[in-house]
Design an enzyme around this catalytic site. Structure first.
Site, PDB file in Angstrom:
ATOM      1  N   SER A 346       0.742  -1.152   0.006  1.00  0.00           N
ATOM      2  CA  SER A 346      -0.179   0.127   0.089  1.00  0.00           C
ATOM      3  C   SER A 346       0.963   1.423  -0.096  1.00  0.00           C
ATOM      4  O   SER A 346       1.831   1.311  -0.740  1.00  0.00           O
ATOM      5  CB  SER A 346      -0.897  -0.147   1.123  1.00  0.00           C
ATOM      6  OG  SER A 346      -2.096   0.777   0.999  1.00  0.00           O
ATOM      7  N   HIS A 491      -7.649  -5.799  -0.460  1.00  0.00           N
ATOM      8  CA  HIS A 491      -6.493  -4.864  -0.295  1.00  0.00           C
ATOM      9  C   HIS A 491      -5.554  -5.423   1.106  1.00  0.00           C
ATOM     10  O   HIS A 491      -6.348  -5.308   2.144  1.00  0.00           O
ATOM     11  CB  HIS A 491      -6.858  -3.597   0.122  1.00  0.00           C
ATOM     12  CG  HIS A 491      -5.588  -2.271   0.107  1.00  0.00           C
ATOM     13  ND1 HIS A 491      -4.912  -2.160  -0.881  1.00  0.00           N
ATOM     14  CD2 HIS A 491      -5.168  -1.563   1.181  1.00  0.00           C
ATOM     15  CE1 HIS A 491      -3.987  -1.307  -0.561  1.00  0.00           C
ATOM     16  NE2 HIS A 491      -4.269  -1.014   0.706  1.00  0.00           N
TER      17      HIS A 491
HETATM   18  C1  GTR Z   1      -5.320   4.654   1.562  1.00  0.00           C
HETATM   19  C2  GTR Z   1      -4.891   5.405   0.406  1.00  0.00           C
HETATM   20  C3  GTR Z   1      -3.962   4.506  -0.731  1.00  0.00           C
HETATM   21  C4  GTR Z   1      -3.014   3.567  -0.083  1.00  0.00           C
HETATM   22  C5  GTR Z   1      -3.760   2.965   1.366  1.00  0.00           C
HETATM   23  C6  GTR Z   1      -2.855   2.416   2.423  1.00  0.00           C
HETATM   24  O1  GTR Z   1      -6.333   5.451   2.096  1.00  0.00           O
HETATM   25  O2  GTR Z   1      -5.676   6.302  -0.244  1.00  0.00           O
HETATM   26  O3  GTR Z   1      -3.370   5.314  -1.608  1.00  0.00           O
HETATM   27  O4  GTR Z   1      -1.947   3.935   0.225  1.00  0.00           O
HETATM   28  O5  GTR Z   1      -4.323   3.995   2.163  1.00  0.00           O
HETATM   29  O6  GTR Z   1      -1.615   2.494   2.594  1.00  0.00           O
HETATM   30  O7  GTR Z   1      -3.348   1.578   3.213  1.00  0.00           O
END
Ligand code: GTR
Length: 512
Positions: A346, A491
């Site tokens: 992420s 995710h």
């Molecule tokens: C989200 C962000 C993403 C990603 C994510 C993370 O809110 O918008 O780009 O980086 O966080 O790091 O879990």
């Protein structure tokens, strides 16, 4: 009288008239008796290497390119003939001149067909310089296009990483050769980096396998919640600074091992890999405080109280921290120095890519669901349903980037670079991109295409990228030097992802 005897008696003039092939294709003769195929040529068959000709010699040769190749030119004879067909009409007197010897070979030269690359969405061509000149040789990539691409990412997206030196000291070493039930060695140490404006301390945790002979390849990644969350090992030190989503933002022993499914340390150790990590808040706690905490203030010039518009944000600081851990790993004799892979999930996947782009000592980079301003293409905004737009990342997490990035939020098409070029900066080192099918915010296809459109740079540098192939179905792994998988699900980083990273590292780390 047999031909051999006639030749020896001198009644007939004869010589060798070899045929040669450069590139890939066949030489065909109109008579059908003097064909020299590529396979024959490579096998060193007489019909190519000798091609005995007797008295007056007439033949029409045609250069027939293999697939992916085209006719370039003839050498030695027919040089002025631009067609792939070459007519020979050699009188006996000419053959006689080379009697019993070999005449210079007739060479058919083929060249590879250049497939024009079409970059969709108005993506910049990674192999055309800012002044518009094509990058045709690896040397032009290294001396011109790579430095200018790196500069564009620093200036417009992540911000410049300051170059000023800090004093460094390692302390609080701890080594346990009987960790994780005896399968691993655990090392913990602190690295303090400081100058007259302040200091940061990186708490480094390293596990190495006990089995087999070191030095060991290592995956290095930052963690979100503290070293103590990556495994239930009760000896792991707790972070001393600000930690998100905890009581009073302090780390707690209750959280030991609560992210262990994201790390799978035992599985990595069992496959012969070490794991190194640092809590990302050690370099810069992940909230917007106007850059008062973390490493940024150490580099303010006189009178400044925040980074300039083209200087680093938090991702730059996290990437810098990865390099400072690498400094240590490269001097630990139990770590294989050419086999440190940087991995991130992420926002930390964005940091891992930026670290590997800047620091060529990383032997491999792995991006897991890194998304917007990570592996996925910014110019897919508005095309990819549900993709995180620049305006969102900028309003919620603007401090991750250089302030300059904010200029592009209404029009990503104006960015001077796109994310395939960030991946290209890692070439020719192996890079692996992992997506998750439900993670539309990160744009799985855009992440795939980030790798795909970086592949031409890998190809220029002699490596096999996955340019030209389609997005693989879930679970299928692409294991060329630019590797990829799409995992069904959300995710996250899972054991499945790590298994693919290790399969890829088995193939490509340390030269494969
Ligand atoms: C989200 C962000 C993403 C990603 C994510 C993370 O809110 O918008 O780009 O980086 O966080 O790091 O879990």
């Amino acid at each position: 009288m047999r031909l051999q005897a006639l030749l020896l008696s001198g009644l007939i003039t004869a010589c060798s008239h070899p045929l040669e092939i450069v590139g890939e294709g066949d030489i065909l003769s109109a008579s059908g008796t003097r064909d020299c195929s590529l396979a024959d040529f490579r096998a060193g068959k007489d019909k190519c290497t000798s091609n005995l000709v007797v008295n007056a010699y007439q033949e029409t040769y045609t250069a027939a390119p293999a697939s992916g190749w085209e006719f370039d030119k003839w050498l030695n004879y027919c040089e002025t003939n631009t067609s792939p067909s070459c007519r020979f009409n050699v009188p006996a007197s000419e053959v006689g001149k080379h009697w019993g010897k070999s005449a210079p070979p007739l060479v058919a030269v083929f060249r590879e067909t250049v497939q024009p690359t079409r970059y969709p969405y108005g993506l910049p061509d990674p192999l055309v310089s800012e002044s518009g000149s094509p990058i045709l040789e690896p040397s032009q990539w290294y001396s011109l296009r790579r430095p200018e691409t790196l500069e564009l990412f620093a200036e417009h997206i992540y911000g410049r990483t300051p170059a000023g030196a800090l004093s460094s000291r390692y302390y609080d070493f701890e080594v346990d050769r009987n960790a994780l039930g005896g399968i691993a060695t655990r090392k913990q140490l602190r690295r303090e980096l400081k100058n007259s404006q302040g200091s940061v301390v990186l708490d480094i945790l390293l596990y190495l396998p006990n089995e087999g002979a070191g030095p060991y390849p290592v995956f290095l990644g930052l963690n979100f919640n503290g070293n103590h969350t990556i495994n239930s090992d009760s000896n792991i030190r707790l972070p001393r600074g600000w930690v998100e989503a905890t009581e009073n933002n302090r780390a707690s022993a209750n959280d030991r091992g609560n992210r262990k499914q994201r790390w799978n340390v035992e599985e990595l150790i069992a496959r012969g890999y070490g794991v190194a990590t640092v809590y990302y808040g050690d370099m810069d706690p992940d909230y917007d405080d106007g850059f008062q905490n973390g490493v940024h203030p150490l580099f303010y010039s006189a009178g400044a109280s925040e980074p300039a518009a083209n200087e680093w944000g938090s991702i730059g600081a996290w990437a810098w921290g990865l390099s400072r851990v690498l400094d240590y790993l490269l001097v630990d004799p139990e770590v294989s120095p050419g086999e440190v892979a940087v991995m991130g999930f992420s926002r930390l996947g964005k940091a891992a890519l930026w670290a590997a782009a800047q620091d060529e000592r990383f032997a491999m980079a792995i991006s897991n669901n890194s998304g917007t301003l990570g592996a996925s293409l910014s110019r897919r905004e508005g095309i990819a349903q549900g993709k995180e737009p620049l305006s969102q990342i900028s309003s919620r997490f603007g401090y991750w980037f250089a302030r300059n990035m904010a200029q592009y939020v209404d029009n990503p098409g104006l960015l001077p670079v796109d994310q395939h070029q960030l991946i290209a900066l890692i070439a020719p080192r192996p890079v692996y991109i992992a997506s998750a099918s439900n993670d539309l915010w990160a744009d799985p296809l855009g992440e795939f295409e980030g790798g795909k459109y970086a592949s031409k740079v890998y190809q220029l540098l002699g490596k096999d990228g996955f340019f030209g192939s389609q997005s693989p179905a879930s679970h299928e792994q692409i294991d060329s030097v630019v590797g990829y998988h799409l995992r069904p699900g959300n995710h996250e980083v899972t054991l499945y992802d790590w298994q693919r990273f290790m399969d890829f590292a088995d193939l490509h780390l340390g030269g494969g």
